[in-house]
Motif scaffolding. Structure first.
Motif, PDB file in Angstrom:
ATOM      1  N   LEU A  61      51.067  42.216  44.494  1.00 54.50           N
ATOM      2  CA  LEU A  61      49.885  41.529  43.993  1.00 54.50           C
ATOM      3  C   LEU A  61      49.241  42.377  42.905  1.00 54.50           C
ATOM      4  O   LEU A  61      49.021  43.578  43.093  1.00 54.50           O
ATOM      5  CB  LEU A  61      48.901  41.258  45.127  1.00 54.50           C
ATOM      6  CG  LEU A  61      47.729  40.318  44.825  1.00 54.50           C
ATOM      7  CD1 LEU A  61      47.432  39.435  46.036  1.00 54.50           C
ATOM      8  CD2 LEU A  61      46.492  41.108  44.432  1.00 54.50           C
ATOM      9  N   GLN A  62      48.961  41.753  41.778  1.00 52.44           N
ATOM     10  CA  GLN A  62      48.445  42.476  40.613  1.00 52.44           C
ATOM     11  C   GLN A  62      47.053  41.987  40.236  1.00 52.44           C
ATOM     12  O   GLN A  62      46.808  40.786  40.113  1.00 52.44           O
ATOM     13  CB  GLN A  62      49.385  42.299  39.416  1.00 52.44           C
ATOM     14  CG  GLN A  62      48.921  43.016  38.158  1.00 52.44           C
ATOM     15  CD  GLN A  62      49.926  42.917  37.030  1.00 52.44           C
ATOM     16  OE1 GLN A  62      50.971  42.272  37.170  1.00 52.44           O
ATOM     17  NE2 GLN A  62      49.631  43.554  35.915  1.00 52.44           N
ATOM     18  N   GLU A  95      47.054  46.999  37.509  1.00 54.24           N
ATOM     19  CA  GLU A  95      47.510  47.668  38.730  1.00 54.24           C
ATOM     20  C   GLU A  95      48.180  46.692  39.690  1.00 54.24           C
ATOM     21  O   GLU A  95      47.741  45.549  39.854  1.00 54.24           O
ATOM     22  CB  GLU A  95      46.330  48.343  39.427  1.00 54.24           C
ATOM     23  CG  GLU A  95      46.728  49.224  40.609  1.00 54.24           C
ATOM     24  CD  GLU A  95      45.554  49.961  41.227  1.00 54.24           C
ATOM     25  OE1 GLU A  95      45.787  50.775  42.150  1.00 54.24           O
ATOM     26  OE2 GLU A  95      44.415  49.735  40.778  1.00 54.24           O
ATOM     27  N   VAL A  96      49.251  47.157  40.332  1.00 53.02           N
ATOM     28  CA  VAL A  96      49.986  46.359  41.314  1.00 53.02           C
ATOM     29  C   VAL A  96      49.927  47.070  42.657  1.00 53.02           C
ATOM     30  O   VAL A  96      50.175  48.276  42.741  1.00 53.02           O
ATOM     31  CB  VAL A  96      51.455  46.155  40.891  1.00 53.02           C
ATOM     32  CG1 VAL A  96      52.201  45.327  41.939  1.00 53.02           C
ATOM     33  CG2 VAL A  96      51.536  45.493  39.518  1.00 53.02           C
ATOM     34  N   THR A 118      41.455  37.858  37.297  1.00 50.95           N
ATOM     35  CA  THR A 118      42.834  37.431  37.058  1.00 50.95           C
ATOM     36  C   THR A 118      43.725  38.050  38.116  1.00 50.95           C
ATOM     37  O   THR A 118      43.693  39.264  38.330  1.00 50.95           O
ATOM     38  CB  THR A 118      43.303  37.864  35.661  1.00 50.95           C
ATOM     39  OG1 THR A 118      42.483  37.217  34.675  1.00 50.95           O
ATOM     40  CG2 THR A 118      44.760  37.491  35.432  1.00 50.95           C
ATOM     41  N   VAL A 119      44.512  37.207  38.785  1.00 52.32           N
ATOM     42  CA  VAL A 119      45.386  37.677  39.866  1.00 52.32           C
ATOM     43  C   VAL A 119      46.786  37.097  39.668  1.00 52.32           C
ATOM     44  O   VAL A 119      46.943  35.913  39.358  1.00 52.32           O
ATOM     45  CB  VAL A 119      44.856  37.258  41.256  1.00 52.32           C
ATOM     46  CG1 VAL A 119      45.796  37.735  42.368  1.00 52.32           C
ATOM     47  CG2 VAL A 119      43.450  37.794  41.477  1.00 52.32           C
ATOM     48  N   THR A 120      47.778  37.950  39.841  1.00 54.15           N
ATOM     49  CA  THR A 120      49.175  37.532  39.808  1.00 54.15           C
ATOM     50  C   THR A 120      49.863  38.081  41.056  1.00 54.15           C
ATOM     51  O   THR A 120      49.562  39.198  41.483  1.00 54.15           O
ATOM     52  CB  THR A 120      49.886  38.073  38.553  1.00 54.15           C
ATOM     53  OG1 THR A 120      49.173  37.649  37.385  1.00 54.15           O
ATOM     54  CG2 THR A 120      51.318  37.562  38.466  1.00 54.15           C
ATOM     55  N   ALA A 121      50.757  37.305  41.644  1.00 48.26           N
ATOM     56  CA  ALA A 121      51.469  37.775  42.842  1.00 48.26           C
ATOM     57  C   ALA A 121      52.903  37.258  42.804  1.00 48.26           C
ATOM     58  O   ALA A 121      53.176  36.213  42.209  1.00 48.26           O
ATOM     59  CB  ALA A 121      50.766  37.303  44.105  1.00 48.26           C
ATOM     60  N   LEU A 149      57.497  48.102  40.237  1.00 47.17           N
ATOM     61  CA  LEU A 149      56.703  46.991  40.736  1.00 47.17           C
ATOM     62  C   LEU A 149      56.445  45.899  39.702  1.00 47.17           C
ATOM     63  O   LEU A 149      55.648  44.993  39.952  1.00 47.17           O
ATOM     64  CB  LEU A 149      55.367  47.513  41.293  1.00 47.17           C
ATOM     65  CG  LEU A 149      55.478  48.288  42.607  1.00 47.17           C
ATOM     66  CD1 LEU A 149      54.116  48.787  43.059  1.00 47.17           C
ATOM     67  CD2 LEU A 149      56.102  47.408  43.685  1.00 47.17           C
ATOM     68  N   SER A 150      57.087  45.967  38.544  1.00 47.07           N
ATOM     69  CA  SER A 150      56.968  44.862  37.604  1.00 47.07           C
ATOM     70  C   SER A 150      57.707  43.652  38.168  1.00 47.07           C
ATOM     71  O   SER A 150      58.628  43.793  38.987  1.00 47.07           O
ATOM     72  CB  SER A 150      57.537  45.242  36.238  1.00 47.07           C
ATOM     73  OG  SER A 150      58.900  45.599  36.351  1.00 47.07           O
TER      74      SER A 150
END
Length: 260
Positions: free
Chosen positions: A66-67, A71-72, A104-107, A116-117
């Motif tokens: 989760l980013q 940062e992840v 903003t959230v990316t998972a 972790l990309s």
């Protein structure tokens, strides 16, 4: 085409504070640092037992990446429900809400612990086992406006799902012993040129996950071998296999092989 989606709800879990309540902040300027961890409530999934994210539950998935910002972090999945169709995602070192402003959230899942990309979609060539079929799935979510009061994320599949059902036709009474393969696939990103699909012995349904691509008109796409004869399916129009799509087709087996 059926688009598969996983709906995730993010919530701000409020710690018990001796002298700080929600009434102490009513604007969007800021929140006490390290006091409001980001915890994810996962729900709304289509429930099908023992088939993992491909059919809407968290069987076999223990964590996700989760980013927030650059940062992840790894969030642990705690599955709930009779078929593990829901989950709570949490972390021992979570992200924290620092204000009530949207974030903003990316998972995604799966992820590489050494990098972790977000990985490229690369499915397995042999998906004949349930484990290989499930582990060929990739899911992803992104939002530029996750709200503090109603934080949600919508996950989609990064793969396309193929389902073929074989049906007996003239001169062929049984197709349970047939062998099916998807061929002519795009090999970009190290993906396989052909895939052996998931198939339970004694059934006539074959399933596979593939990277998004277009099957060109006139390209041999499916082969079926039965009783020593190989039949081929060549589409008369291009087939779009978009991320999150599901293509289902019925193939009627005849004694005369289809043209190759």
């Amino acid at each position: 085409m059926k688009t598969l989606r996983h709906i995730f709800m993010l919530s701000a879990a409020v710690l018990a504070l001796a002298a700080c309540t929600q009434n102490d902040w009513t604007d969007s300027s800021g929140l006490p640092e390290g006091k409001y961890p980001l915890v994810i409530e996962a729900g709304g999934l289509e429930s099908v037992a023992s088939r993992a994210t491909v059919d809407g539950n968290w069987e076999g998935v223990t964590d996700v990446a989760l980013q927030v910002g650059a940062e992840v972090k790894i969030y642990t999945v705690s599955a709930t429900g009779a078929n593990k169709e829901n989950a709570m995602l949490s972390s021992a070192a979570p992200f924290y809400w620092t204000s009530r402003a949207d974030i903003t959230v990316t998972a995604w899942w799966p992820y590489n612990a050494a990098d972790l990309s977000m990985p490229e979609v690369k499915v397995k060539a042999d998906q004949s086992s349930l484990e290989n079929f499930k582990s060929s799935d990739y899911i992803y979510a992104h939002s530029d406006a996750v709200e503090f009061e109603h934080p949600t994320l919508e996950f989609t599949h990064r793969t396309a799902r193929l389902t073929v059902t074989l049906t007996p036709g003239d001169g062929i009474n049984r197709v349970e012993e047939a062998t099916l393969k998807f061929i002519g696939l795009n090999t970009e990103g190290g993906n396989p040129a052909s895939i052996t699909p998931y198939h339970t012995a004694g059934t006539v349904v074959y399933e596979a996950l593939v990277a998004p691509q277009t099957i060109a008109q006139g390209t041999a796409f499916i082969t079926v071998t039965l009783n020593g004869t190989t039949y081929s399916y060549v589409p008369d129009a291009a087939i779009e296999l978009g991320a999150g799509s599901r293509k289902q087709t019925k193939v009627i087996m005849l004694t005369i092989p289809l043209p190759t």
